[in-house]
Design an enzyme around this catalytic site. Structure first.
Site, PDB file in Angstrom:
ATOM      1  CG  LEU A  33     -18.062  29.345  12.129  1.00 33.78           C
ATOM      2  CD1 LEU A  33     -16.570  29.580  11.948  1.00 33.78           C
ATOM      3  CD2 LEU A  33     -18.849  30.079  11.045  1.00 33.78           C
ATOM      4  N   GLY A  36     -21.375  23.332   6.861  1.00 36.55           N
ATOM      5  CA  GLY A  36     -21.846  24.159   5.737  1.00 36.55           C
ATOM      6  C   GLY A  36     -20.930  25.360   5.547  1.00 36.55           C
ATOM      7  CG  HIS A  37     -20.717  28.471   8.504  1.00 37.96           C
ATOM      8  ND1 HIS A  37     -21.380  27.930   9.573  1.00 37.96           N
ATOM      9  CD2 HIS A  37     -21.388  29.602   8.172  1.00 37.96           C
ATOM     10  CE1 HIS A  37     -22.412  28.693   9.880  1.00 37.96           C
ATOM     11  NE2 HIS A  37     -22.451  29.712   9.044  1.00 37.96           N
ATOM     12  N   GLY A 150     -23.810  30.768   1.054  1.00 42.27           N
ATOM     13  CA  GLY A 150     -24.446  29.460   0.891  1.00 42.27           C
ATOM     14  C   GLY A 150     -25.780  29.556   0.169  1.00 42.27           C
ATOM     15  CG  LEU A 187     -24.953  20.585   7.784  1.00 48.84           C
ATOM     16  CD1 LEU A 187     -23.432  20.602   7.834  1.00 48.84           C
ATOM     17  CD2 LEU A 187     -25.489  19.699   8.896  1.00 48.84           C
TER      18      LEU A 187
END
Ligand code: PAF
Length: 279
Positions: A33, A36-37, A150, A187
Protein backbone atom coordinates in the site's frame (compact mmCIF):
# COMPACT_ATOMS: atom_id res chain seq x y z
CA UNK A 1 -8.61 -3.30 13.36
CA UNK A 2 -9.72 -6.90 12.95
CA UNK A 3 -7.71 -9.07 10.54
CA UNK A 4 -9.90 -11.63 8.77
CA UNK A 5 -8.41 -14.61 6.97
CA UNK A 6 -11.43 -16.70 5.99
CA UNK A 7 -14.55 -16.14 3.88
CA UNK A 8 -16.71 -17.59 6.69
CA UNK A 9 -15.44 -15.03 9.23
CA UNK A 10 -15.80 -12.28 6.64
CA UNK A 11 -19.44 -13.19 5.98
CA UNK A 12 -20.24 -13.34 9.71
CA UNK A 13 -18.65 -9.92 10.23
CA UNK A 14 -20.51 -8.41 7.27
CA UNK A 15 -23.81 -9.89 8.55
CA UNK A 16 -23.24 -8.29 11.97
CA UNK A 17 -22.52 -4.89 10.37
CA UNK A 18 -25.65 -5.16 8.19
CA UNK A 19 -27.76 -6.10 11.22
CA UNK A 20 -26.59 -2.92 12.95
CA UNK A 21 -27.58 -0.92 9.84
CA UNK A 22 -23.99 0.19 9.16
CA UNK A 23 -23.00 1.40 5.69
CA UNK A 24 -20.06 -0.53 4.27
CA UNK A 25 -17.17 0.74 2.14
CA UNK A 26 -14.88 -1.73 0.37
CA UNK A 27 -11.41 -0.96 -0.98
CA UNK A 28 -9.99 -3.97 -2.88
CA UNK A 29 -6.18 -3.92 -3.08
CA UNK A 30 -3.26 -6.20 -3.78
CA UNK A 31 -1.29 -4.71 -0.88
CA UNK A 32 2.10 -2.96 -1.00
CA UNK A 33 0.00 0.00 0.00
CA UNK A 34 1.04 3.56 -0.77
CA UNK A 35 -0.43 7.04 -0.59
CA UNK A 36 -2.58 6.31 -3.67
CA UNK A 37 -4.36 3.50 -1.81
CA UNK A 38 -4.46 5.63 1.35
CA UNK A 39 -6.44 8.31 -0.53
CA UNK A 40 -9.12 5.73 -1.52
CA UNK A 41 -9.20 4.31 1.99
CA UNK A 42 -9.51 7.72 3.69
CA UNK A 43 -12.38 8.50 1.37
CA UNK A 44 -14.11 5.24 2.33
CA UNK A 45 -13.54 5.79 6.06
CA UNK A 46 -15.06 9.22 5.64
CA UNK A 47 -18.09 8.08 3.59
CA UNK A 48 -19.08 4.88 5.42
CA UNK A 49 -19.77 3.60 8.95
CA UNK A 50 -17.28 0.75 8.41
CA UNK A 51 -14.51 0.11 5.90
CA UNK A 52 -13.24 -3.26 4.72
CA UNK A 53 -9.92 -3.36 2.86
CA UNK A 54 -8.88 -6.54 1.08
CA UNK A 55 -5.22 -7.32 0.56
CA UNK A 56 -4.95 -10.18 -1.91
CA UNK A 57 -2.41 -10.61 -4.69
CA UNK A 58 -4.87 -12.21 -7.08
CA UNK A 59 -3.08 -14.96 -9.07
CA UNK A 60 -5.82 -15.23 -11.71
CA UNK A 61 -5.20 -11.72 -13.06
CA UNK A 62 -1.48 -12.25 -13.73
CA UNK A 63 -0.67 -13.59 -17.16
CA UNK A 64 3.03 -13.48 -16.35
CA UNK A 65 4.26 -15.84 -13.60
CA UNK A 66 7.39 -13.78 -12.96
CA UNK A 67 5.32 -10.61 -12.46
CA UNK A 68 3.18 -12.51 -9.90
CA UNK A 69 6.24 -13.85 -8.08
CA UNK A 70 7.88 -10.41 -7.97
CA UNK A 71 4.78 -8.51 -6.90
CA UNK A 72 5.75 -6.77 -3.61
CA UNK A 73 4.15 -8.20 -0.45
CA UNK A 74 4.38 -6.89 3.13
CA UNK A 75 1.18 -7.65 5.04
CA UNK A 76 2.45 -6.43 8.42
CA UNK A 77 3.43 -3.02 7.04
CA UNK A 78 0.08 -2.80 5.20
CA UNK A 79 -1.82 -3.71 8.37
CA UNK A 80 -0.07 -0.96 10.33
CA UNK A 81 -0.89 1.64 7.68
CA UNK A 82 -4.53 0.52 7.53
CA UNK A 83 -4.99 0.58 11.27
CA UNK A 84 -3.48 4.12 11.42
CA UNK A 85 -6.03 5.31 8.83
CA UNK A 86 -8.91 3.93 10.90
CA UNK A 87 -9.86 0.88 8.82
CA UNK A 88 -12.17 -1.50 10.69
CA UNK A 89 -11.53 -4.80 8.88
CA UNK A 90 -8.64 -6.14 6.83
CA UNK A 91 -9.48 -9.21 4.73
CA UNK A 92 -6.29 -11.07 3.78
CA UNK A 93 -7.11 -14.56 2.47
CA UNK A 94 -4.74 -17.10 0.90
CA UNK A 95 -5.36 -18.05 -2.77
CA UNK A 96 -6.61 -21.46 -1.55
CA UNK A 97 -9.14 -19.75 0.73
CA UNK A 98 -10.32 -17.47 -2.05
CA UNK A 99 -10.58 -19.99 -4.89
CA UNK A 100 -11.41 -23.64 -5.43
CA UNK A 101 -8.76 -25.44 -7.56
CA UNK A 102 -11.27 -25.35 -10.44
CA UNK A 103 -11.78 -21.58 -10.16
CA UNK A 104 -8.02 -21.12 -10.06
CA UNK A 105 -7.53 -23.04 -13.31
CA UNK A 106 -10.43 -21.95 -15.51
CA UNK A 107 -10.91 -18.58 -17.15
CA UNK A 108 -13.75 -16.59 -15.63
CA UNK A 109 -16.14 -15.78 -18.49
CA UNK A 110 -17.54 -12.26 -18.68
CA UNK A 111 -19.04 -10.10 -21.43
CA UNK A 112 -16.86 -6.99 -21.47
CA UNK A 113 -18.76 -5.37 -24.35
CA UNK A 114 -15.45 -4.71 -26.14
CA UNK A 115 -13.85 -2.84 -23.21
CA UNK A 116 -11.23 -5.59 -22.91
CA UNK A 117 -10.24 -5.57 -26.60
CA UNK A 118 -7.96 -2.56 -26.28
CA UNK A 119 -4.88 -1.45 -24.34
CA UNK A 120 -4.29 -3.57 -21.20
CA UNK A 121 -6.82 -6.17 -22.35
CA UNK A 122 -5.01 -6.61 -25.68
CA UNK A 123 -1.55 -6.75 -24.06
CA UNK A 124 -2.48 -8.93 -21.09
CA UNK A 125 -4.97 -11.56 -22.32
CA UNK A 126 -7.13 -12.88 -19.47
CA UNK A 127 -6.04 -10.12 -17.08
CA UNK A 128 -9.46 -8.51 -16.77
CA UNK A 129 -11.19 -11.91 -16.49
CA UNK A 130 -9.17 -12.39 -13.31
CA UNK A 131 -9.92 -8.87 -12.07
CA UNK A 132 -13.68 -9.32 -12.60
CA UNK A 133 -13.50 -12.78 -11.00
CA UNK A 134 -11.96 -11.50 -7.78
CA UNK A 135 -13.83 -8.19 -7.54
CA UNK A 136 -17.22 -9.85 -8.15
CA UNK A 137 -16.40 -12.40 -5.45
CA UNK A 138 -15.46 -9.60 -3.04
CA UNK A 139 -18.67 -7.71 -3.85
CA UNK A 140 -20.71 -10.86 -3.14
CA UNK A 141 -18.92 -11.52 0.14
CA UNK A 142 -18.82 -7.95 1.50
CA UNK A 143 -22.02 -6.54 -0.09
CA UNK A 144 -20.61 -3.01 0.12
CA UNK A 145 -22.64 0.18 -0.32
CA UNK A 146 -19.61 1.73 -2.01
CA UNK A 147 -16.53 0.31 -3.75
CA UNK A 148 -13.43 2.46 -4.27
CA UNK A 149 -11.04 2.19 -7.24
CA UNK A 150 -8.19 4.37 -8.48
CA UNK A 151 -8.28 6.17 -11.83
CA UNK A 152 -4.66 5.17 -12.48
CA UNK A 153 -6.01 1.79 -13.61
CA UNK A 154 -8.51 3.59 -15.80
CA UNK A 155 -9.50 0.63 -17.97
CA UNK A 156 -10.03 -1.51 -14.87
CA UNK A 157 -12.35 1.15 -13.45
CA UNK A 158 -14.35 1.25 -16.72
CA UNK A 159 -14.65 -2.56 -16.68
CA UNK A 160 -15.74 -2.64 -13.03
CA UNK A 161 -18.43 -0.05 -13.80
CA UNK A 162 -19.64 -2.33 -16.60
CA UNK A 163 -19.50 -5.37 -14.31
CA UNK A 164 -21.70 -3.57 -11.81
CA UNK A 165 -24.33 -2.98 -14.53
CA UNK A 166 -24.13 -6.43 -16.17
CA UNK A 167 -24.13 -8.38 -12.88
CA UNK A 168 -26.68 -6.03 -11.21
CA UNK A 169 -24.56 -5.20 -8.19
CA UNK A 170 -26.34 -2.72 -5.98
CA UNK A 171 -23.52 -0.39 -4.95
CA UNK A 172 -21.87 2.86 -5.91
CA UNK A 173 -18.53 2.64 -7.70
CA UNK A 174 -16.34 5.56 -6.67
CA UNK A 175 -13.40 6.41 -8.96
CA UNK A 176 -10.63 8.36 -7.20
CA UNK A 177 -8.01 10.57 -8.91
CA UNK A 178 -4.41 9.49 -9.49
CA UNK A 179 -2.04 10.43 -6.67
CA UNK A 180 1.38 11.58 -7.86
CA UNK A 181 4.76 12.17 -6.26
CA UNK A 182 5.88 15.83 -6.27
CA UNK A 183 7.91 14.90 -9.37
CA UNK A 184 4.70 13.93 -11.19
CA UNK A 185 5.35 10.15 -11.13
CA UNK A 186 2.06 8.32 -10.59
CA UNK A 187 2.17 6.28 -7.38
CA UNK A 188 2.19 2.54 -7.95
CA UNK A 189 3.15 -0.53 -5.95
CA UNK A 190 5.43 -1.38 -8.87
CA UNK A 191 7.50 1.77 -8.19
CA UNK A 192 9.02 -0.20 -5.31
CA UNK A 193 10.87 -2.23 -7.95
CA UNK A 194 12.51 0.87 -9.50
CA UNK A 195 16.05 1.92 -8.55
CA UNK A 196 16.59 5.62 -7.72
CA UNK A 197 17.97 6.17 -11.22
CA UNK A 198 15.00 4.41 -12.86
CA UNK A 199 12.63 6.49 -10.76
CA UNK A 200 14.20 9.68 -12.09
CA UNK A 201 13.88 8.30 -15.63
CA UNK A 202 10.24 7.28 -15.05
CA UNK A 203 9.32 10.89 -14.16
CA UNK A 204 9.53 11.61 -17.90
CA UNK A 205 6.34 9.62 -18.48
CA UNK A 206 4.10 12.10 -16.65
CA UNK A 207 6.22 15.05 -17.88
CA UNK A 208 5.45 14.11 -21.50
CA UNK A 209 1.78 13.38 -20.76
CA UNK A 210 1.30 16.81 -19.18
CA UNK A 211 3.23 18.50 -22.03
CA UNK A 212 0.91 16.76 -24.51
CA UNK A 213 -2.04 18.80 -23.17
CA UNK A 214 -0.40 21.85 -24.75
CA UNK A 215 0.71 20.00 -27.89
CA UNK A 216 -2.84 18.76 -28.42
CA UNK A 217 -4.17 22.33 -28.69
CA UNK A 218 -2.61 22.68 -32.16
CA UNK A 219 -2.45 19.05 -33.32
CA UNK A 220 -4.75 16.17 -34.18
CA UNK A 221 -5.38 13.09 -32.03
CA UNK A 222 -3.12 10.90 -34.17
CA UNK A 223 -0.33 13.51 -34.23
CA UNK A 224 -0.53 13.88 -30.45
CA UNK A 225 -0.54 10.12 -29.99
CA UNK A 226 2.61 9.73 -32.09
CA UNK A 227 4.28 12.74 -30.42
CA UNK A 228 3.82 11.23 -26.94
CA UNK A 229 5.24 7.88 -28.09
CA UNK A 230 8.27 9.56 -29.74
CA UNK A 231 8.97 11.85 -26.77
CA UNK A 232 8.89 9.01 -24.24
CA UNK A 233 10.89 6.62 -26.43
CA UNK A 234 13.53 9.34 -26.85
CA UNK A 235 14.33 9.01 -23.13
CA UNK A 236 17.03 6.39 -22.56
CA UNK A 237 15.64 3.56 -20.43
CA UNK A 238 11.98 4.04 -21.40
CA UNK A 239 10.04 2.04 -23.99
CA UNK A 240 6.40 2.64 -24.78
CA UNK A 241 4.23 -0.46 -25.13
CA UNK A 242 1.19 1.55 -26.22
CA UNK A 243 -0.24 5.04 -26.03
CA UNK A 244 -3.89 5.28 -27.00
CA UNK A 245 -6.17 8.30 -26.93
CA UNK A 246 -9.68 6.95 -26.41
CA UNK A 247 -13.16 7.90 -25.28
CA UNK A 248 -13.37 8.10 -21.47
CA UNK A 249 -16.42 5.81 -21.33
CA UNK A 250 -16.23 3.41 -24.29
CA UNK A 251 -12.39 3.27 -24.47
CA UNK A 252 -12.75 3.29 -28.27
CA UNK A 253 -10.55 5.50 -30.51
CA UNK A 254 -11.67 9.13 -30.85
CA UNK A 255 -11.53 11.65 -33.67
CA UNK A 256 -11.25 14.70 -31.38
CA UNK A 257 -10.30 15.52 -27.81
CA UNK A 258 -13.76 16.06 -26.29
CA UNK A 259 -14.22 13.42 -23.52
CA UNK A 260 -10.85 11.86 -24.39
CA UNK A 261 -8.26 10.20 -22.19
CA UNK A 262 -4.74 9.14 -23.12
CA UNK A 263 -3.57 5.86 -21.57
CA UNK A 264 0.05 4.80 -21.65
CA UNK A 265 2.08 1.75 -20.68
CA UNK A 266 5.84 2.12 -20.55
CA UNK A 267 8.65 -0.25 -19.66
CA UNK A 268 11.19 1.39 -17.40
CA UNK A 269 13.88 -1.28 -17.45
CA UNK A 270 11.99 -4.48 -16.57
CA UNK A 271 9.18 -2.67 -14.73
CA UNK A 272 5.89 -2.07 -16.54
CA UNK A 273 4.32 1.26 -15.54
CA UNK A 274 0.95 2.72 -16.50
CA UNK A 275 -0.36 6.27 -16.40
CA UNK A 276 -3.06 8.37 -18.05
CA UNK A 277 -4.20 11.89 -18.69
CA UNK A 278 -7.58 13.44 -19.49
CA UNK A 279 -7.67 15.97 -22.37
O1 PAF B 1 -6.13 -2.65 -8.79
C1 PAF B 1 -5.80 -3.65 -8.12
O2 PAF B 1 -4.98 -3.58 -7.20
C2 PAF B 1 -6.42 -5.01 -8.46
O3 PAF B 1 -6.58 -5.17 -9.81
C3 PAF B 1 -7.73 -5.27 -7.70
C4 PAF B 1 -8.83 -4.30 -8.08
C5 PAF B 1 -7.47 -5.19 -6.21
C6 PAF B 1 -8.22 -6.68 -8.02
O4 PAF B 1 -7.28 -7.65 -7.66
Amino acid sequence: MQIIKTKAELQQTVAACKQQGKTIGLVPTMGALHEGHASLIRRSVNDNAVTFVSVFVNPTQFNNKEDLAKYPRDLMRDAELLSNIGVDFLFAPTPEEMYTPEEMNTTFEFDFGGLDQVMEGKMRPGHFNGVVQVVSKLFLLVQPDRGYFGEKDYQQLAIIRRMKEVMHFDLQIIGCPIVREKSGLALSSRNERLSQGEKETAVNISRVLFASLDYAKAHSVSETQQWVIDQINAVEGLEVEYYEIVDQTTLQPVADFSHAIGCVTVYCGPVRLIDNIKY
